[in-house]
Motif scaffolding. Structure first.
Motif, PDB file in Angstrom:
ATOM      1  N   ARG A  75      56.129  -8.358 -55.886  1.00  0.00           N
ATOM      2  CA  ARG A  75      56.044  -8.318 -54.416  1.00  0.00           C
ATOM      3  C   ARG A  75      55.391  -7.004 -53.973  1.00  0.00           C
ATOM      4  O   ARG A  75      54.540  -6.988 -53.086  1.00  0.00           O
ATOM      5  N   ARG A  79      51.572  -6.199 -52.080  1.00  0.00           N
ATOM      6  CA  ARG A  79      51.371  -5.408 -50.850  1.00  0.00           C
ATOM      7  C   ARG A  79      50.206  -4.433 -51.007  1.00  0.00           C
ATOM      8  O   ARG A  79      49.714  -3.888 -50.034  1.00  0.00           O
ATOM      9  N   LEU A 102      49.589  -9.984 -38.944  1.00  0.00           N
ATOM     10  CA  LEU A 102      50.603 -10.614 -39.799  1.00  0.00           C
ATOM     11  C   LEU A 102      50.599 -10.037 -41.217  1.00  0.00           C
ATOM     12  O   LEU A 102      51.646  -9.867 -41.839  1.00  0.00           O
ATOM     13  N   ARG A 105      52.707  -6.739 -41.169  1.00  0.00           N
ATOM     14  CA  ARG A 105      54.023  -6.676 -40.508  1.00  0.00           C
ATOM     15  C   ARG A 105      55.148  -6.185 -41.406  1.00  0.00           C
ATOM     16  O   ARG A 105      56.145  -5.695 -40.923  1.00  0.00           O
ATOM     17  N   PHE A 106      55.003  -6.390 -42.699  1.00  0.00           N
ATOM     18  CA  PHE A 106      56.103  -6.007 -43.606  1.00  0.00           C
ATOM     19  C   PHE A 106      55.720  -4.784 -44.438  1.00  0.00           C
ATOM     20  O   PHE A 106      56.262  -4.558 -45.509  1.00  0.00           O
ATOM     21  N   LEU A 107      54.751  -4.011 -43.942  1.00  0.00           N
ATOM     22  CA  LEU A 107      54.291  -2.839 -44.693  1.00  0.00           C
ATOM     23  C   LEU A 107      54.783  -1.532 -44.075  1.00  0.00           C
ATOM     24  O   LEU A 107      54.200  -0.481 -44.307  1.00  0.00           O
ATOM     25  N   ASP A 108      55.818  -1.602 -43.268  1.00  0.00           N
ATOM     26  CA  ASP A 108      56.359  -0.413 -42.597  1.00  0.00           C
ATOM     27  C   ASP A 108      55.328   0.291 -41.721  1.00  0.00           C
ATOM     28  O   ASP A 108      55.310   1.516 -41.626  1.00  0.00           O
ATOM     29  N   VAL A 109      54.445  -0.493 -41.111  1.00  0.00           N
ATOM     30  CA  VAL A 109      53.447   0.089 -40.211  1.00  0.00           C
ATOM     31  C   VAL A 109      53.981  -0.066 -38.778  1.00  0.00           C
ATOM     32  O   VAL A 109      54.318  -1.175 -38.375  1.00  0.00           O
TER      33      VAL A 109
ATOM     34  N   ASN B   3      61.334  -2.311 -40.461  1.00  0.00           N
ATOM     35  CA  ASN B   3      60.473  -3.483 -40.306  1.00  0.00           C
ATOM     36  C   ASN B   3      61.024  -4.440 -39.269  1.00  0.00           C
ATOM     37  O   ASN B   3      60.280  -4.976 -38.451  1.00  0.00           O
ATOM     38  N   LEU B 206      52.482 -15.798 -46.791  1.00  0.00           N
ATOM     39  CA  LEU B 206      53.233 -14.544 -46.616  1.00  0.00           C
ATOM     40  C   LEU B 206      53.744 -14.035 -47.962  1.00  0.00           C
ATOM     41  O   LEU B 206      53.698 -12.839 -48.239  1.00  0.00           O
ATOM     42  N   ALA B 211      55.236 -10.415 -48.661  1.00  0.00           N
ATOM     43  CA  ALA B 211      56.300 -10.327 -47.654  1.00  0.00           C
ATOM     44  C   ALA B 211      57.668 -10.500 -48.315  1.00  0.00           C
ATOM     45  O   ALA B 211      57.834 -11.392 -49.143  1.00  0.00           O
ATOM     46  N   PRO B 212      58.634  -9.670 -47.945  1.00  0.00           N
ATOM     47  CA  PRO B 212      59.985  -9.846 -48.500  1.00  0.00           C
ATOM     48  C   PRO B 212      60.596 -11.161 -47.991  1.00  0.00           C
ATOM     49  O   PRO B 212      60.252 -11.618 -46.901  1.00  0.00           O
ATOM     50  N   GLU B 213      61.509 -11.705 -48.781  1.00  0.00           N
ATOM     51  CA  GLU B 213      62.109 -12.996 -48.416  1.00  0.00           C
ATOM     52  C   GLU B 213      62.831 -12.910 -47.069  1.00  0.00           C
ATOM     53  O   GLU B 213      62.795 -13.848 -46.290  1.00  0.00           O
ATOM     54  N   PHE B 215      62.050 -11.111 -44.532  1.00  0.00           N
ATOM     55  CA  PHE B 215      61.041 -11.135 -43.462  1.00  0.00           C
ATOM     56  C   PHE B 215      60.634 -12.585 -43.184  1.00  0.00           C
ATOM     57  O   PHE B 215      60.501 -13.003 -42.032  1.00  0.00           O
TER      58      PHE B 215
END
Lengths: 222, 294
Positions: A75, A79, A102, A105-109, B3, B206, B211-213, B215
């Motif tokens: 994971r 990234r 999108l 969104r999960f990259l701590d930005v 996040n 995603l 993407a983490p689960e 999220f």
């Protein structure tokens, strides 16, 4: 960046997709992978992204071994990659901007930086004025550029583009390849699979790997 | 956590999009949630009222001791004092004929005219014994040993019947609570699975982007939560109206002390809302985990 040693991939139903792939890709390289349909190009990219696992051999991408049971590591690896998928995989009902955001969104930005990065990425691919258009209102070529913007906005160490010139006319295909090439720098490696061998004939400063029937048939430096 | 904060707007928007993707199914899920929570609230109201009645009757639990013949004033007072000494007796008080008459007049209200048909006061003096209900057996045994007592009137039958009703309602309440829980979880889990199935390509994309689960799952958790909370809000509104109507129709009852409507309503709303939140999240979790396995 990428090290593979005698990597094989056999799908559960028995199809052998890749045979003994030995490869070493360094940071900052531009690599074109060509070959006919079913030659193993997409399978190789799937391995690089940890979407499949080698059934034999050793593969390491950005220091992450591609092996089962390392979901968290894979994971994290993903990234660091900016993927441009064959069918774009953009989300319908969302604008170009939303699609690009999108990917971050999960990259701590933080939100502000996310919007700025997305806007810059869309500007780089020449779609600043279409940032708030819905994906379904965009042409094939524009969607391809949004997909590229989504990949580069993440500021990835590795850009992987699977058949980005497929279904595009020659002019658009050349433009897309030029665009992808422009993202290659000392830290960013770009790997592109394509059918369009004729478009890369006159390229410079790249590596060309040709695949056939799951084998790396030949390799040359341009 | 960072996040989640950055993306709260995105998650809400996604949840809305997921709900709008299957409007009919989500509307039916909402309707089911409303009905389920409403039925639960009504059963719990019944439960509360019966508990209140039993508790009130327990507090007022008393037995009446009638004298053999006409006791003199001194003997009656002596007997009363003797009864006070029995373990489990909270209070014992001598009620004279006139007081007994006056009480009945008060109970009957407008109907007290019937008492005028008697030429004489039909009531006899008695001793009113306020007791702890658990000690009833012992107290009656002790009273049977005492001199000067003709008979003892207890309301054991009524109390036991009320206890029975209260216990049955309690069991019914628990059964309905379990049924509500299971049904809501199944409905929400199913709707979440449908949402995940409809968005499988987006979810896969995603995942491929790292993407983490959590999220990916968050909008689906919100979807379940939104449906059950909306269901709880509508059910609460229905319960408020239903209780208002019932209390207006029944009015204050002299023998059945209903719990105050305001506190009953507030407690029911708090229960329905928290149950809605818990069941919504649980249903979503089940839906997400079963979709992952499938």
């Amino acid at each position: 960046m990428i090290k593979s040693s005698r990597v094989c991939l056999k799908y559960p139903e028995g199809t052998i997709a890749l045979k003994n792939i030995d490869l070493r890709i360094e940071p900052g390289e531009l690599v074109y992978i060509t070959g006919p349909s079913g030659s193993g190009k997409t399978s190789l990219l799937k391995l690089f992204m940890g979407d499949e696992y080698p059934t034999a051999g050793v593969l390491e991408v950005l220091k992450q071994p591609i092996v089962r049971g390392q979901a968290a590591g894979i994971r994290k690896l993903r990234r660091l990659i900016g993927p441009v998928f064959q069918e774009f995989r953009l989300i319908k009902g969302r604008t170009a901007m939303e699609n690009v955001m999108l990917g971050m969104r999960f990259l701590d930005v933080p939100n502000g930086s996310m919007k700025e990065n997305a806007g810059n990425a869309l500007a780089k691919v020449g779609l600043a004025q279409k940032a708030f258009s819905l994906i379904e209102h965009m042409s094939w070529g524009e969607c391809q550029r949004v997909a590229i913007a989504r990949a580069i906005a993440r500021k990835p160490a590795l850009i992987i583009a699977d058949e980005p010139t497929g279904n595009l006319d020659k002019d658009n295909a050349v433009r897309i390849l030029e665009l992808l090439k422009s993202f290659k720098d000392r830290e960013t490696t770009v790997i592109v699979t394509t059918h369009a061998t004729h478009l890369i004939r006159d390229e410079k400063d790249f590596r060309h790997i040709h695949m056939n029937n799951g084998n790396m048939e030949w390799e040359r430096l341009g | 956590m960072k996040n989640t904060l950055y993306n709260i707007g995105y998650f809400l928007k996604e949840a809305r999009t997921i709900i709008l993707l299957n409007p009919l199914s989500n509307a039916f899920s909402l309707l089911s949630a409303v009905l389920i929570f409403f039925i639960l609230a009504i059963v719990i109201s019944g439960w509360c009222i019966s508990n209140q009645v039993v508790a009130a009757i327990q507090e007022e639990a008393e037995i009446n001791v009638y004298f053999k013949g006409d006791p003199g004033n001194i003997d009656a007072i002596k007997l009363t004092e003797g009864i006070k000494g029995i373990a489990g007796v909270r209070e014992a008080r001598l009620v004279g004929e006139d007081e007994a008459y006056g009480r009945m007049e008060k109970i009957l209200g407008k109907e007290s005219r019937v008492l005028e048909f008697f030429n004489e006061n039909p009531f006899s003096p008695f001793i009113e014994v306020n007791i702890n209900i658990e000690g009833m057996e012992h107290i009656i045994k002790e009273l049977s040993r005492m001199e000067g007592i003709e008979h003892v009137r207890d309301n054991r039958e009524v109390l036991e019947r009320l206890w029975g009703i209260s216990e049955a309602l309690e069991i019914l309440g628990y059964l309905i609570l379990i049924a509500v829980g299971i049904t809501t979880i199944v409905i929400i889990a199913h709707i979440i699975r449908m949402g995940i199935y409809d968005n499988r390509e987006q979810i896969n994309t995603l995942r491929l982007m790292g993407a983490p689960e959590i999220f990916i799952a968050f909008p689906y958790l919100l979807e379940g939560l939104i449906i059950t909370l909306a269901g709880s809000v509508i059910a609460s509104a229905l319960v408020v109206s239903a209780l208002k109507y019932l209390y207006t129709q029944i009015g204050p009852l002299p023998f059945i002390p209903l719990p105050p409507r305001e506190s009953l309503t507030v407690n029911l709303i708090a229960l329905i809302m928290s149950l809605g939140a818990v069941l919504g999240i649980s249903g979503s979790f089940f839906g997400i985990s079963s979709a992952k396995r499938g």
